[in-house]
Design a protein around this motif. Structure first.
Motif, PDB file in Angstrom:
ATOM      1  N   UNK A  53       0.862  -1.182   0.000  1.00 58.01           N
ATOM      2  CA  UNK A  53       0.000   0.000   0.000  1.00 58.01           C
ATOM      3  C   UNK A  53       0.896   1.229   0.000  1.00 58.01           C
ATOM      4  N   UNK A  54       1.064   1.865  -1.159  1.00 55.21           N
ATOM      5  CA  UNK A  54       1.965   3.011  -1.214  1.00 55.21           C
ATOM      6  C   UNK A  54       1.293   4.306  -1.633  1.00 55.21           C
ATOM      7  N   UNK A  55      -0.030   4.305  -1.737  1.00 47.86           N
ATOM      8  CA  UNK A  55      -0.762   5.513  -2.087  1.00 47.86           C
ATOM      9  C   UNK A  55      -1.377   6.086  -0.815  1.00 47.86           C
ATOM     10  N   UNK A  56      -1.041   7.339  -0.535  1.00 46.64           N
ATOM     11  CA  UNK A  56      -1.503   8.003   0.685  1.00 46.64           C
ATOM     12  C   UNK A  56      -2.834   8.693   0.437  1.00 46.64           C
ATOM     13  N   UNK A  57      -3.766   8.504   1.357  1.00 48.54           N
ATOM     14  CA  UNK A  57      -5.047   9.181   1.267  1.00 48.54           C
ATOM     15  C   UNK A  57      -5.251  10.103   2.453  1.00 48.54           C
ATOM     16  N   UNK A  58      -5.880  11.249   2.193  1.00 42.69           N
ATOM     17  CA  UNK A  58      -6.227  12.200   3.237  1.00 42.69           C
ATOM     18  C   UNK A  58      -7.744  12.260   3.286  1.00 42.69           C
ATOM     19  N   UNK A  59      -8.332  11.748   4.374  1.00 42.84           N
ATOM     20  CA  UNK A  59      -9.795  11.684   4.390  1.00 42.84           C
ATOM     21  C   UNK A  59     -10.461  13.021   4.689  1.00 42.84           C
ATOM     22  N   UNK A  60      -9.719  14.025   5.108  1.00 41.01           N
ATOM     23  CA  UNK A  60     -10.296  15.364   5.268  1.00 41.01           C
ATOM     24  C   UNK A  60     -10.541  16.013   3.908  1.00 41.01           C
ATOM     25  N   UNK A  61      -9.542  15.927   3.019  1.00 40.14           N
ATOM     26  CA  UNK A  61      -9.649  16.544   1.703  1.00 40.14           C
ATOM     27  C   UNK A  61     -10.180  15.581   0.645  1.00 40.14           C
TER      28      UNK A  61
ATOM     29  N   UNK B  96       4.101  16.481  -2.927  1.00 32.88           N
ATOM     30  CA  UNK B  96       3.697  16.547  -1.525  1.00 32.88           C
ATOM     31  C   UNK B  96       3.730  15.198  -0.812  1.00 32.88           C
ATOM     32  N   UNK B  97       4.180  14.142  -1.493  1.00 32.94           N
ATOM     33  CA  UNK B  97       4.087  12.795  -0.925  1.00 32.94           C
ATOM     34  C   UNK B  97       4.799  12.686   0.421  1.00 32.94           C
ATOM     35  N   UNK B  98       6.034  13.150   0.509  1.00 27.27           N
ATOM     36  CA  UNK B  98       6.801  13.020   1.751  1.00 27.27           C
ATOM     37  C   UNK B  98       6.173  13.813   2.891  1.00 27.27           C
ATOM     38  N   UNK B  99       5.590  14.953   2.570  1.00 26.44           N
ATOM     39  CA  UNK B  99       5.015  15.817   3.602  1.00 26.44           C
ATOM     40  C   UNK B  99       3.600  15.383   4.013  1.00 26.44           C
ATOM     41  N   UNK B 100       2.967  14.555   3.196  1.00 25.97           N
ATOM     42  CA  UNK B 100       1.597  14.137   3.471  1.00 25.97           C
ATOM     43  C   UNK B 100       1.584  13.025   4.519  1.00 25.97           C
ATOM     44  N   UNK B 101       0.760  13.198   5.526  1.00 29.29           N
ATOM     45  CA  UNK B 101       0.549  12.156   6.524  1.00 29.29           C
ATOM     46  C   UNK B 101      -0.674  11.366   6.086  1.00 29.29           C
ATOM     47  N   UNK B 102      -0.469  10.095   5.825  1.00 24.69           N
ATOM     48  CA  UNK B 102      -1.565   9.255   5.340  1.00 24.69           C
ATOM     49  C   UNK B 102      -2.548   8.966   6.471  1.00 24.69           C
ATOM     50  N   UNK B 103      -3.801   9.249   6.224  1.00 24.23           N
ATOM     51  CA  UNK B 103      -4.867   8.870   7.143  1.00 24.23           C
ATOM     52  C   UNK B 103      -5.441   7.517   6.733  1.00 24.23           C
TER      53      UNK B 103
END
Length: 74
Positions: free
Chosen positions: A21-29, A39-46
């Protein structure tokens, strides 16, 4: 364990990605980030996804921080 259906996975206890699982999702946005996102490194995956199709099926859209797609037509 699969908060957004098949192909999704909650972060591990340390916040890291489950294997495969290497795709980060942000459930707020409701945006997802591939590893080629600026922005991958800076994104915190929810939530983590195994494929873009899984992210899209869960209602997430591709973030606009990715390289432009190159057309192979013509």
């Amino acid at each position: 364990l699969h908060p957004f259906g098949a192909g999704s996975h909650a972060p591990l206890d340390d916040g890291s990605a489950p294997e495969g699982y290497d795709i980060k999702g942000n459930d707020d946005s409701m945006l997802y980030h591939r590893p080629d996102s600026r922005s991958y490194q800076a994104t915190i995956a929810e939530v983590w996804f195994d494929t873009e199709e899984s992210a899209q099926a869960a209602g997430f859209s591709l973030a606009n921080t990715h390289p432009a797609e190159v057309s192979t037509d013509g």
